[in-house]
Write a protein that holds these residues in place. Sequence first.
Motif, short mmCIF file in Angstrom:
data_model
loop_
_atom_site.label_atom_id
_atom_site.label_comp_id
_atom_site.label_asym_id
_atom_site.label_seq_id
_atom_site.Cartn_x
_atom_site.Cartn_y
_atom_site.Cartn_z
N TRP A 362 -66.55 -8.30 14.93
CA TRP A 362 -65.20 -8.18 15.50
C TRP A 362 -64.34 -9.38 15.08
O TRP A 362 -64.86 -10.38 14.57
CB TRP A 362 -65.28 -8.05 17.01
N ASP A 363 -63.04 -9.30 15.32
CA ASP A 363 -62.11 -10.25 14.69
C ASP A 363 -62.26 -11.69 15.18
O ASP A 363 -61.75 -12.61 14.54
CB ASP A 363 -60.66 -9.77 14.81
N THR A 375 -69.08 -10.17 4.13
CA THR A 375 -68.68 -10.03 5.52
C THR A 375 -67.49 -9.09 5.66
O THR A 375 -66.56 -9.14 4.85
CB THR A 375 -68.30 -11.40 6.12
N ILE A 376 -67.53 -8.23 6.68
CA ILE A 376 -66.43 -7.32 6.99
C ILE A 376 -65.94 -7.62 8.40
O ILE A 376 -66.74 -7.67 9.35
CB ILE A 376 -66.87 -5.85 6.91
N LEU A 388 -55.63 -10.76 12.48
CA LEU A 388 -55.65 -9.94 11.27
C LEU A 388 -55.19 -10.76 10.08
O LEU A 388 -55.83 -10.75 9.01
CB LEU A 388 -54.74 -8.72 11.46
N ARG A 389 -54.11 -11.49 10.24
CA ARG A 389 -53.61 -12.30 9.13
C ARG A 389 -54.62 -13.37 8.73
O ARG A 389 -54.82 -13.63 7.54
CB ARG A 389 -52.27 -12.93 9.52
N MET A 390 -55.28 -13.97 9.73
CA MET A 390 -56.29 -14.99 9.44
C MET A 390 -57.44 -14.39 8.62
O MET A 390 -57.89 -14.98 7.63
CB MET A 390 -56.85 -15.58 10.73
N ALA A 391 -57.92 -13.23 9.06
CA ALA A 391 -59.03 -12.59 8.35
C ALA A 391 -58.67 -12.32 6.90
O ALA A 391 -59.45 -12.60 5.98
CB ALA A 391 -59.42 -11.29 9.05
N LEU A 392 -57.47 -11.82 6.67
CA LEU A 392 -57.05 -11.49 5.31
C LEU A 392 -56.78 -12.75 4.49
O LEU A 392 -57.16 -12.84 3.30
CB LEU A 392 -55.81 -10.61 5.35
N GLU A 393 -56.17 -13.75 5.11
CA GLU A 393 -55.89 -15.01 4.40
C GLU A 393 -57.18 -15.72 3.99
O GLU A 393 -57.22 -16.40 2.97
CB GLU A 393 -55.04 -15.92 5.27
N ARG A 394 -58.23 -15.53 4.80
CA ARG A 394 -59.52 -16.14 4.46
C ARG A 394 -60.33 -15.29 3.50
O ARG A 394 -61.47 -15.65 3.17
CB ARG A 394 -60.30 -16.43 5.74
N GLY A 395 -59.77 -14.17 3.08
CA GLY A 395 -60.39 -13.37 2.03
C GLY A 395 -61.32 -12.28 2.49
O GLY A 395 -61.98 -11.63 1.66
N TYR A 396 -61.40 -12.00 3.79
CA TYR A 396 -62.32 -10.98 4.29
C TYR A 396 -61.77 -9.58 4.09
O TYR A 396 -60.58 -9.33 4.32
CB TYR A 396 -62.59 -11.18 5.79
N GLU A 397 -62.64 -8.66 3.69
CA GLU A 397 -62.28 -7.25 3.77
C GLU A 397 -62.25 -6.87 5.26
O GLU A 397 -63.09 -7.32 6.04
CB GLU A 397 -63.29 -6.40 3.01
N THR A 398 -61.30 -6.01 5.62
CA THR A 398 -61.03 -5.79 7.03
C THR A 398 -60.85 -4.31 7.33
O THR A 398 -60.22 -3.58 6.58
CB THR A 398 -59.75 -6.56 7.45
#
Length: 539
Positions: A362-363, A375-376, A388-398
Amino acid sequence: MKKWYALLLPVIAVLVTNAQQSCPVIPAPRKAVLGNNAFVLNKYTRIYTGHPSLKDAAAYLQQELLVKELLPLALTSNTSTANTIHLAFSKEASEGNEGYRLRITEGQITILGNSAAGVVNGISSLLQLVRDKKQEHGTITIDGWEITDGPRYGWRGFMLDEARHFMGKEKVLQLLDWMAFYKLNRFHWHLTDEPAWRLEIKRYPRLTLVGGAGSYTNPAAPAAYYTQQDIADIVHYAAQRNITVIPEIDMPGHATAANRAYPEYSGGGSAQHPDFTFDPGNERTYNYLTNILREANTLFPSGIVHLGGDEVSFGTDKWLQNAGIKRLMTQHALKDLKAVERYFMERMADSVYSMGARLAAWDEMAEVNLPKEKTIIFWWRHDRPEQLRMALERGYETVICPRLPYYFDFVQDSLHRLGRRWGKGYAALKDVYSFQVTPLIEKKQEKQVLGLQANLWTETVPNTNRMDYLVFPRIAALAEAAWTSDTNKNYEDFTARLKKQLALYREADLYFYNPFNPLEIPEPVYFRKDRRNLEAQEN
């Protein structure tokens, strides 16, 4: 001139009618053209598979036609036979791995896919066209559609929580049927939590014998769980339908049921959530959980294991009183309990990676230092777009699964009283259909978004009738949101197609919500079955 006009008028009329007719398939295809011919499905129709790896796809088609009391179709090895449904691979079928081309002519139905997944998606469209028609004298006439199609997102998911209330194998198989019918392809299975543990682990039998007892509304409920044979059957059934099953083994929080069975690994909890956590300060905890994950990873060949990782602070009250956790904090310079939580997840993530699997979480876990390629992240807190922005900025597929509108335990009508809300917010059918990810992210991050998923948590879902009422028809709106491009989406057209699907829900004995008649009270399944049996006896 008048003579030529008279001859052309019927042709023009057919072309205009066909152009105006909407393809009844959900989700809406990328391109669909209605021809003048039709295919008559009958007991002499045969299925031809152009490759041995399409046998499962053929079995899916056979099973669905048989179960729906249509026609049991045999397989053939003769490619030139008329009156066949031809399943084959083709690189030119459509764009993408799951694309397909379906062509229905008078003599043959052809389904081409770039992969087995594409062929299965084509079969699902065919099944919708079949079920849209009535059987007459043992035959079904199918309109001559030619469809070229492919999905917007590769991840089109549905999560079912069975830790709080157990739904059972028959219901899960039925859910998988409907997921495949609407081309959803990821079944996220939440199997462990506070009320109960639902997954047989042979090395630790008390997990199900003790931890499997109880439910959210009845702590005294007898143990209910899935055996490893059940899991094998369900995973195979799902695979035939192009559905990958992803297990969730929740940690370090939501561990109450496991701790009832093996209290030596408990990290305690709080007054409201007793024995909520595993113990990060006990070295044996990591071996114990790794052994569990090894068995789970063997049972589920998805190559993905979901470890939860959410809401841990609900039960960390006793961590600072734990001598083992104090030592851990000193040894690894962990400044607070949040750091302890991150340490725990990093270690357990390493266990998952060592098995050749990817970690899903989870996020909250976007803040943990986990390798992005393995990691997803599942973004669920709609009120925390920064996660959401943090996950994407850190390069994670989401995977996108925000509470609003994708928690299906939230009510779907302003008049509904039973069920969850977010303030005054709820998950209406139109909101499920119309949700947009793109305004929340940057253009360059779009490729990191794997897709959409709805989650059904079952605190307020004690039985299968309630499950149906929350799932249907929103599952159809989810499917179109995840599959169909914005340029092909139209809510009014969708609802027109959906209205025709309600008859299918009734045939399947689903206790569904009718958005076109919100005051309708569905007849309970057992009443319908008893009434039909009585009518059959009287006749």
